[in-house]
Design a protein around this motif. Structure first.
Motif, short mmCIF file in Angstrom:
data_model
loop_
_atom_site.label_atom_id
_atom_site.label_comp_id
_atom_site.label_asym_id
_atom_site.label_seq_id
_atom_site.Cartn_x
_atom_site.Cartn_y
_atom_site.Cartn_z
N LEU A 147 0.85 -1.19 0.00
CA LEU A 147 0.00 0.00 0.00
C LEU A 147 0.89 1.24 0.00
CD1 LEU A 147 -2.52 -1.19 2.75
CD2 LEU A 147 -2.87 -1.27 0.27
N SER A 148 1.38 1.62 -1.15
CA SER A 148 2.32 2.73 -1.23
C SER A 148 1.71 4.04 -0.75
CB SER A 148 2.85 2.89 -2.65
OG SER A 148 1.77 3.06 -3.57
N ASP A 149 0.41 4.21 -0.99
CA ASP A 149 -0.28 5.43 -0.56
C ASP A 149 -1.52 5.11 0.26
OD1 ASP A 149 1.38 7.45 -1.95
OD2 ASP A 149 0.65 6.42 -3.75
N GLY A 150 -1.58 3.90 0.78
CA GLY A 150 -2.73 3.49 1.57
C GLY A 150 -2.36 3.24 3.02
N HIS A 151 -3.26 2.62 3.75
CA HIS A 151 -3.04 2.38 5.18
C HIS A 151 -3.79 1.12 5.59
CE1 HIS A 151 -3.36 2.86 9.57
NE2 HIS A 151 -2.25 3.57 9.46
N ILE A 152 -3.21 0.37 6.52
CA ILE A 152 -3.87 -0.82 7.05
C ILE A 152 -3.91 -0.75 8.57
CG2 ILE A 152 -1.73 -2.19 7.03
CD1 ILE A 152 -3.54 -4.64 6.31
N THR A 153 -5.03 -1.18 9.12
CA THR A 153 -5.20 -1.24 10.58
C THR A 153 -5.32 -2.70 10.99
OG1 THR A 153 -6.37 0.89 10.59
CG2 THR A 153 -6.67 -0.54 12.50
N GLY A 154 -4.50 -3.11 11.93
CA GLY A 154 -4.60 -4.44 12.51
C GLY A 154 -5.37 -4.37 13.81
N PHE A 155 -6.35 -5.27 13.99
CA PHE A 155 -7.24 -5.23 15.15
C PHE A 155 -7.27 -6.61 15.79
CE2 PHE A 155 -11.24 -5.20 17.44
CZ PHE A 155 -11.35 -3.90 17.91
N ASP A 156 -7.06 -6.68 17.10
CA ASP A 156 -7.07 -7.97 17.79
C ASP A 156 -7.55 -7.78 19.22
OD1 ASP A 156 -5.70 -10.87 17.04
OD2 ASP A 156 -5.76 -10.52 19.20
N SER A 157 -8.07 -8.85 19.80
CA SER A 157 -8.60 -8.76 21.16
C SER A 157 -7.52 -8.80 22.23
CB SER A 157 -9.58 -9.91 21.41
OG SER A 157 -8.92 -11.17 21.32
N ASP A 158 -6.32 -9.23 21.88
CA ASP A 158 -5.25 -9.46 22.85
C ASP A 158 -4.24 -8.31 22.83
OD1 ASP A 158 -3.06 -10.33 24.34
OD2 ASP A 158 -3.26 -12.41 23.70
N PRO A 159 -4.21 -7.46 23.86
CA PRO A 159 -3.26 -6.34 23.87
C PRO A 159 -1.80 -6.78 23.80
CG PRO A 159 -4.95 -6.04 25.55
CD PRO A 159 -5.09 -7.45 25.03
N THR A 160 -1.50 -7.96 24.35
CA THR A 160 -0.12 -8.44 24.33
C THR A 160 0.34 -8.74 22.91
OG1 THR A 160 -0.37 -9.40 26.54
CG2 THR A 160 1.46 -10.19 25.21
N ILE A 161 -0.53 -9.39 22.14
CA ILE A 161 -0.15 -9.72 20.76
C ILE A 161 -0.11 -8.47 19.90
CG2 ILE A 161 -2.39 -10.18 19.63
CD1 ILE A 161 0.74 -12.45 19.57
N ILE A 162 -0.90 -7.45 20.26
CA ILE A 162 -0.84 -6.17 19.55
C ILE A 162 0.53 -5.54 19.73
CG2 ILE A 162 -1.65 -3.77 19.66
CD1 ILE A 162 -3.46 -5.52 17.99
N THR A 163 1.08 -5.65 20.94
CA THR A 163 2.43 -5.12 21.19
C THR A 163 3.46 -5.81 20.31
OG1 THR A 163 1.85 -4.56 23.47
CG2 THR A 163 4.19 -4.75 22.95
N GLN A 164 3.33 -7.12 20.16
CA GLN A 164 4.24 -7.86 19.28
C GLN A 164 4.10 -7.42 17.83
OE1 GLN A 164 4.66 -12.14 19.84
NE2 GLN A 164 3.72 -12.00 21.87
N ALA A 165 2.87 -7.19 17.40
CA ALA A 165 2.64 -6.74 16.02
C ALA A 165 3.26 -5.37 15.80
CB ALA A 165 1.13 -6.70 15.74
N GLN A 166 3.13 -4.49 16.77
CA GLN A 166 3.75 -3.16 16.65
C GLN A 166 5.27 -3.27 16.55
OE1 GLN A 166 1.97 -1.60 20.22
NE2 GLN A 166 0.43 -0.44 19.10
N SER A 167 5.84 -4.18 17.31
CA SER A 167 7.29 -4.38 17.26
C SER A 167 7.73 -4.91 15.91
CB SER A 167 7.73 -5.35 18.37
OG SER A 167 7.46 -4.81 19.65
N LEU A 168 6.93 -5.80 15.32
CA LEU A 168 7.25 -6.33 13.99
C LEU A 168 7.25 -5.21 12.97
CD1 LEU A 168 7.68 -8.69 12.00
CD2 LEU A 168 5.18 -8.86 11.83
N ALA A 169 6.21 -4.36 13.00
CA ALA A 169 6.14 -3.25 12.04
C ALA A 169 7.33 -2.31 12.21
CB ALA A 169 4.83 -2.49 12.23
N ALA A 170 7.68 -2.01 13.45
CA ALA A 170 8.81 -1.12 13.70
C ALA A 170 10.12 -1.71 13.22
CB ALA A 170 8.90 -0.80 15.20
N SER A 171 10.28 -3.03 13.41
CA SER A 171 11.53 -3.68 13.00
C SER A 171 11.71 -3.67 11.49
CB SER A 171 11.56 -5.12 13.51
OG SER A 171 10.63 -5.95 12.80
N GLN A 172 10.60 -3.58 10.75
CA GLN A 172 10.67 -3.56 9.29
C GLN A 172 10.52 -2.14 8.72
OE1 GLN A 172 8.35 -6.54 7.29
NE2 GLN A 172 8.80 -8.12 8.79
N GLY A 173 10.43 -1.16 9.60
CA GLY A 173 10.31 0.22 9.14
C GLY A 173 9.00 0.51 8.44
#
Length: 275
Positions: free
Chosen positions: A60-86
């Motif tokens: 999505l060069s000019d778009g945006h995606i939102t990830g939604f999950d019930s588990d706050p802990t796994i959301i933290t891991q997802a945020q870390s993955l995104a940050a690690s890949q820039g």
């Protein structure tokens, strides 16, 4: 606010997360990739650790995606993955998917991967996904495994017992292990017309020594480990004894020990158009 009535059968055991880390847009979301545009706004419901989410964000060069999950802990891991890949065009949020915190007609595409099999009201959740998809051509997509259709080779003693055990545990938790074959019917009940629902199937196929080793280890471990959500709920709800869980794990390892070991994991898929 609606609360989820079912229990996530797999939990977030390390063996589960190892298996989920293998998922990409190519191997788990190919069925709706033709609908994605560089400018699309996308919602991934039940995103887990975010491997599919982040992979899609990079399309999505000019778009945006939102990830939604019930588990706050796994959301933290997802945020870390995104940050690690820039990856910066992605947002992760925790909450109950039965009451999504978004306005009507917000997203171009709303999808979920192996979520509906684990919820108490899959029709209601699809209806909620439809609500936040844009009118006039927005897409609601889903891909669900069908455990009754799993196939392995060679025939291995104990594997059919494992299948029956797994289905009992998931249903005791409020889920539906054969969700893949039911998706189209759930979509119709959620308000989509027949001609607005496109159905397909695809499979994961595990065949190389490395694939089978990783796959078998993940399933054996989550089946018998005492700290596994699957094993814990199976015992606590009286669905299976420890001995049954250990026998099922041995069956998985016996399948993996064969040089001819092979496993096919079929999925049902739907792409629904909101008019």
């Amino acid at each position: 606010m609606t609360k989820e009535s079912a229990t996530y059968t797999h939990g977030q055991h390390p063996a589960v997360l190892r298996a989920h880390a293998w998922r990409t847009a190519a191997n788990s979301a190919a069925y709706f990739l033709p609908h994605i545009k560089p400018t699309s706004t996308v919602l991934d419901v039940g995103c887990g650790a975010g491997t599919i989410t982040v992979d899609l964000a990079q399309r999505l060069s000019d778009g945006h995606i939102t990830g939604f999950d019930s588990d706050p802990t796994i959301i933290t891991q997802a945020q870390s993955l995104a940050a690690s890949q820039g990856t910066t065009n992605v947002t992760f949020t925790a909450g109950d998917a039965n009451a999504l915190p978004y306005a009507d007609n917000t997203f171009d595409i709303v999808f979920c991967h192996q979520l509906l099999q684990h919820v108490g009201d899959p029709v209601g959740l699809l209806r909620e996904m439809k609500r936040v998809a844009k009118s006039g051509g927005g897409i609601v997509a889903a891909r669900e495994s069908d455990f009754g259709s799993w196939v392995w080779y060679p025939e291995t003693e104990g594997m059919e017992d494992w299948r029956r055990l797994y289905m009992r545990v998931m249903r005791a938790n409020g889920g539906e292990p054969n969700a893949g074959r039911m998706l189209h019917a759930w979509a119709r009940r959620a308000g989509f017309e027949r001609d607005d629902v496109r159905c397909s199937t695809s499979s994961w196929c595990l065949s190389t020594a490395e694939e089978m080793s990783d796959w078998v280890d993940a399933w054996a471990e989550r089946t018998e480990a005492k700290d596994s959500e699957f094993a814990r709920t199976a015992v606590e709800k009286g669905v299976a004894a420890r001995e049954e869980l250990e026998a099922a794990a041995r069956a998985w390892r016996a399948l993996g020990a064969s040089e001819l070991g092979w496993n096919s994991v079929p999925h049902g898929e739907i792409v629904c158009v909101k008019k």
